[in-house]
Write a protein that holds these residues in place. Structure first.
Motif, short mmCIF file in Angstrom:
data_model
loop_
_atom_site.label_atom_id
_atom_site.label_comp_id
_atom_site.label_asym_id
_atom_site.label_seq_id
_atom_site.Cartn_x
_atom_site.Cartn_y
_atom_site.Cartn_z
N GLY A 1 0.82 -1.22 0.00
CA GLY A 1 0.00 0.00 0.00
C GLY A 1 0.85 1.26 0.00
O GLY A 1 0.53 2.25 -0.68
N VAL B 1 2.15 1.82 -3.48
CA VAL B 1 1.11 2.39 -4.34
C VAL B 1 0.98 3.89 -4.08
O VAL B 1 0.96 4.71 -5.02
CB VAL B 1 -0.25 1.69 -4.11
CG1 VAL B 1 -1.36 2.38 -4.92
CG2 VAL B 1 -0.16 0.20 -4.47
N GLN B 2 0.93 4.25 -2.80
CA GLN B 2 0.79 5.67 -2.43
C GLN B 2 1.98 6.49 -2.93
O GLN B 2 1.79 7.60 -3.46
CB GLN B 2 0.72 5.77 -0.90
CG GLN B 2 -0.41 6.65 -0.41
CD GLN B 2 -0.53 6.59 1.12
OE1 GLN B 2 -0.12 5.60 1.75
NE2 GLN B 2 -1.08 7.64 1.70
N ARG C 1 1.61 6.93 -6.73
CA ARG C 1 0.52 7.86 -7.09
C ARG C 1 0.89 9.30 -6.73
O ARG C 1 0.47 10.25 -7.41
CB ARG C 1 -0.79 7.44 -6.41
CG ARG C 1 -1.41 6.19 -7.05
CD ARG C 1 -2.65 5.68 -6.29
NE ARG C 1 -3.50 6.75 -5.82
CZ ARG C 1 -4.50 7.31 -6.51
NH1 ARG C 1 -4.75 6.86 -7.73
NH2 ARG C 1 -5.21 8.27 -5.99
N ASP D 1 -0.65 8.80 -11.07
CA ASP D 1 -1.88 8.95 -10.28
C ASP D 1 -3.09 8.34 -11.01
O ASP D 1 -4.19 8.31 -10.46
CB ASP D 1 -2.12 10.43 -9.91
CG ASP D 1 -2.17 11.32 -11.15
OD1 ASP D 1 -2.03 10.81 -12.28
OD2 ASP D 1 -2.33 12.55 -10.98
N GLU E 1 -6.15 3.22 -6.53
CA GLU E 1 -5.69 3.31 -5.14
C GLU E 1 -5.48 1.92 -4.54
O GLU E 1 -4.66 1.75 -3.64
CB GLU E 1 -6.73 4.06 -4.30
CG GLU E 1 -6.71 5.56 -4.52
CD GLU E 1 -7.75 6.26 -3.66
OE1 GLU E 1 -7.67 6.14 -2.42
OE2 GLU E 1 -8.65 6.91 -4.23
N GLN E 2 -6.27 0.96 -5.02
CA GLN E 2 -6.16 -0.39 -4.47
C GLN E 2 -5.99 -1.41 -5.59
O GLN E 2 -6.86 -2.25 -5.83
CB GLN E 2 -7.40 -0.73 -3.64
CG GLN E 2 -7.53 0.20 -2.43
CD GLN E 2 -8.84 0.04 -1.69
OE1 GLN E 2 -9.72 -0.72 -2.09
NE2 GLN E 2 -8.98 0.76 -0.59
#
Lengths: 152, 83, 152, 83
Positions: free
Chosen positions: D33, D36-37, D40, D47, D51-52
């Motif tokens: 996670g 990913v953040q 993005r 971006d 998000e998931q």
């Protein structure tokens, strides 16, 4: 294209499969029934298929038509062999194709299940000990006492 | 007056009666059940046929109360085992 | 014998079928997935299959092993192609054989259903109008938020 | 101190980010996670990643709370469409 045959000729499954298929079809399925070397644990050396050909042929065609109508495929070929077969020889081949896979799976399965219930074909196993015996079968629907259950 | 029908025997039934086909004389209005009874009444080996066999009349499965007509083809169908 | 392959070579379904079968097996089944000429009514001229090959290969093997273990067949071959395919070309072939038919039907079906859920392969359709687009797919299980549903 | 992981992009995600592979530096103890953040947060085109997203770590599907180690291979897996 729906085709059904009872034949004494050797069945080539690839040829049967080649008869279905269409640019609009994304799935094809081929079922092959083969003479196996045992029955209930008893060694088998071969099998004789007898048929009431004059009835088996139209009954097979009816089954193929039902599969097409009920299960939504318009490309189905079934070929059933009769006569003396060796171990590993093909007794039945069923091919179907359809836009999506479910129809081909369902149609092929329907045809083999109905063959076993309704088509007047019998098989005699030849055992390794030299004896032979008719394979226990299934009583076809639509026979025996009348639908109302009354005595004949 | 009687009618004649053709009785066909396959597989185990053929082995039992020793022939694939015989003509049988029946009374007009006879049913499949009457044909079975007439055959079984002949004694061995025909009394080895089941009392309520599966049959096809003119290549279509039929119940035992189906009435027969002259020259009908009545096949005695042992339990089937295709595939 | 359980085999799973991801390949860029042309798939010959007959060859795949020939790898299963056994004197003790009375049934063989072959599923063939083919590129079809339409998608949701839109004309398609071809398809590109991309894969994360280093993962697709073991994932396909795992699926084949599961089918064998759960559905009782010990003869199963699955071959999936990648690259640019024309209409009518084979994208996937799955063959199984077993003593009785149910295992072959069930194993073959299991493998194609799981492929579509879990194997990291994607396809891009080439449309007749010159455009192309990735085919909408399925989110594989075991991904996203944790099993407990908590935020990452 | 930071760890470097390898992010892989396939199919639509590859088209989106314009490359198949990039190295990303993360703090020790970072999870999928966090990766990913971090991606993005770089802005366009990253971006555009969900998000998931579904991911696989070292070729096995993983949840977003999976902790990462140095040199892990983290593949971003768009919805699959084999067969």
């Amino acid at each position: 294209m729906i085709e059904a045959e009872v034949t004494t000729d050797v069945i080539d499954p690839t040829e049967v499969l080649s008869r279905v298929g269409d640019d609009a079809h994304g799935a094809a399925l081929l079922f092959v029934g083969v003479v196996r070397d045992h029955a209930d644990g008893r060694p088998v050396t071969g099998m004789r298929y007898d048929a009431y050909v004059e009835m088996a042929q139209p009954e097979l065609a009816r089954i193929a038509d039902e599969a097409a109508a009920r299960l939504g495929t318009d490309a189905l070929v079934v070929v059933h062999r009769t006569g003396e077969l060796d171990i590993g020889e093909v007794s039945v081949a069923i091919a179907a194709s359809s836009p999506h896979r479910a129809e081909s799976f369902d149609a092929t399965r329907y045809v083999i299940e109905e063959i076993k219930k309704r088509v007047p074909i019998w098989k005699k196993e030849h055992y390794a000990d030299g004896r032979d015996g008719w394979v226990a079968g299934v009583v076809p629907p639509g026979t025996g006492l009348s639908a109302s259950g009354g005595a004949p | 007056m009687s009618i004649s029908v053709n009785a066909l025997f396959f597989a185990a039934y053929r082995d039992l009666v020793g022939t694939g086909e015989i003509a049988v004389e029946l009374s007009p209005g006879a049913t499949v059940g009457d044909l079975v009874q007439a055959l079984r009444a002949r004694g061995a080996p025909f009394d080895g046929l089941p009392e309520q066999p599966a049959v096809a009349v003119n290549r279509t499965y039929a119940f035992l109360d189906e009435p027969l007509a002259a020259d009908d083809e009545v096949a005695f169908i042992p339990p089937v085992a295709g595939g």
